[in-house]
Design an enzyme around this catalytic site. Structure first.
Site, short mmCIF file in Angstrom:
data_model
loop_
_atom_site.label_atom_id
_atom_site.label_comp_id
_atom_site.label_asym_id
_atom_site.label_seq_id
_atom_site.Cartn_x
_atom_site.Cartn_y
_atom_site.Cartn_z
N ARG A 99 25.44 40.19 33.36
CA ARG A 99 25.78 40.65 34.72
C ARG A 99 25.52 42.14 34.74
O ARG A 99 26.13 42.88 33.96
CB ARG A 99 27.24 40.34 35.05
N HIS A 126 22.28 36.22 42.79
CA HIS A 126 23.38 35.55 42.07
C HIS A 126 23.09 34.04 42.06
O HIS A 126 23.76 33.25 42.73
CB HIS A 126 24.70 35.86 42.76
N GLN A 129 25.82 31.30 41.40
CA GLN A 129 26.72 31.07 42.53
C GLN A 129 26.05 30.17 43.57
O GLN A 129 26.64 29.20 44.04
CB GLN A 129 27.09 32.42 43.17
N ASP A 216 30.53 36.95 52.58
CA ASP A 216 30.80 37.62 51.30
C ASP A 216 31.36 39.00 51.64
O ASP A 216 31.32 39.42 52.81
CB ASP A 216 29.50 37.71 50.48
N CYS A 257 31.91 33.13 48.14
CA CYS A 257 31.72 33.08 46.69
C CYS A 257 32.95 33.58 45.94
O CYS A 257 33.13 33.25 44.77
CB CYS A 257 30.50 33.92 46.31
N ARG A 286 31.39 25.99 39.87
CA ARG A 286 30.69 26.94 39.00
C ARG A 286 30.68 26.41 37.55
O ARG A 286 29.75 26.66 36.80
CB ARG A 286 31.38 28.32 39.05
N1 NVA Z 1 28.26 40.46 46.62
C1 NVA Z 1 29.34 40.47 45.67
C2 NVA Z 1 29.42 39.16 44.97
C3 NVA Z 1 30.53 39.03 43.96
C4 NVA Z 1 30.52 37.71 43.26
C5 NVA Z 1 29.16 41.61 44.69
O1 NVA Z 1 28.03 41.80 44.21
O2 NVA Z 1 30.11 42.34 44.41
N1 CP Z 2 31.74 34.54 42.51
C1 CP Z 2 31.72 35.24 41.36
O1 CP Z 2 30.69 35.41 40.73
O2 CP Z 2 32.94 35.70 40.96
P1 CP Z 2 33.23 36.72 39.76
O3 CP Z 2 32.72 38.07 40.21
O4 CP Z 2 34.70 36.67 39.60
O5 CP Z 2 32.50 36.25 38.55
#
Ligand code: NVA
Ligand code: CP
Length: 302
Positions: A99, A126, A129, A216, A257, A286
């Site tokens: 990540r 992502h 997701q 989101d 998500c 997930r």
């Molecule tokens: N768009 C959000 C998704 C988190 C799972 C982020 O990147 O923070």
């Molecule tokens: N939806 C998702 O990826 O959640 P986290 O940021 O908690 O992994």
């Protein structure tokens, strides 16, 4: 080497097969249990709850030992090159999942790793997701025929980008409601092979008759310095609330998500509405989609 970075390079059949495998794992959990002596590196440059837990448990249950690394605790945090890290971790692990803040870091990992690389979220995509989300949609509607998704919020959101890639491959309609400044560019849509998408500034036009309302956060990880401006740009018009959801199909589902910022992009009343909100099912799914992806990449990627 098959990686899992964007899903752009996956066919419709491959995506459907991952979803049906995930559904099989959900129905018969024992079908996935095994021990192989393999292992996976899970690297986090940003926080995570769902991705971290689902990937670790999924890996463990399919016989792949997960080791979680915090970016800042690796020598990466002291400046060891990404390409060197990729080559070294490939000597111990059977896959590397990461990540990261910038998507090109994943591309560099993939270029130098000799094992599959999995995107656990970048600024642009992502895919894990989005795959779980389409599994959830499949479960709720028994398929994808005539499903219309309305995404309300940031038109350049990483989760939305991955939803667009899958929707386009499966022929599912997506309408985006977003302030014009946040619309995806023509170039980007071409780059992800997205041909059919409706974009509007009007959330009611997007939600009108929709079966799925998706939102989101307005401020994604890494965008904290833009928080004040973003909240001004998105609120109050793009908040999914009781007034907006009335325009959807009466059997609509609400998706997010997570993590959600209550009373920013969605009200408490909508996310907690047990009749329509499926956010906990999305989170649960997930796990099964992670298993499907891991078993494809680790056991079939020879
Ligand atoms: N768009 C959000 C998704 C988190 C799972 C982020 O990147 O923070
Ligand atoms: N939806 C998702 O990826 O959640 P986290 O940021 O908690 O992994």
């Amino acid at each position: 080497m098959v990686h899992f970075l964007t899903l752009k390079d996956y066919s419709r059949e491959e995506i459907l097969s991952l979803i049906s495998k995930a559904i099989k794992y959900k129905r018969t959990p024992q079908s996935s249990i095994s021990f192989s002596g393999k292992s996976i590196a899970l690297i986090f440059e940003k926080p995570s709850t769902r991705t971290r837990a689902s990937m670790a448990v999924a890996a463990y249950q399919i016989g792949v030992f997960p080791i979680t690394y915090n970016w800042s605790e690796l020598q990466l945090g002291r400046g060891e090159p990404i390409k060197d890290t990729a080559r070294v971790l490939s000597r111990y692990h059977d896959a590397i999942a990461a990540r990261v803040y910038f998507h090109n870091v994943l591309e560099e990992l993939a270029e130098y790793a000799s094992v599959p690389v999995i995107n656990m979220l970048s600024n642009l995509f992502h895919p894990l997701q989005a795959l779980a989300d389409f599994m959830t949609i499949f479960e709720k509607f028994g398929g994808f025929k005539d499903v219309k998704i309305a995404f309300v919020g940031d038109g350049r959101d990483n989760v939305l980008n991955s939803l667009l890639i899958i929707a386009n491959k499966l022929g599912v309609e997506i309408r985006i409601a977003s302030p014009r400044e946040y619309w995806p560019t023509e170039n980007f849509l071409n780059e992800i092979g997205c041909r059919a998408v409706t974009i509007t500034e009007d959330p009611i036009e997007a939600i009108d008759g929709a079966n799925v309302i998706y939102t989101d956060v307005f401020v994604s990880m890494g965008q904290e310095s833009e928080r004040e401006k973003r909240l001004k740009d998105f609120l109050p018009s793009y908040q999914v609330n009781d007034r907006l959801v009335r325009f959807a199909d009466q059997n609509f589902i609400f998706m997010h998500c997570l993590p959600a910022k209550r009373n920013e992009e969605v009200t408490d009343s909508v996310i907690e509405d047990v009749q329509h909100s499926v956010v906990w099912d999305q989170a649960e799914n997930r796990l099964y989609t992670a298993k499907a992806v891991l078993s494809k990449l680790i056991y079939e990627n020879i």
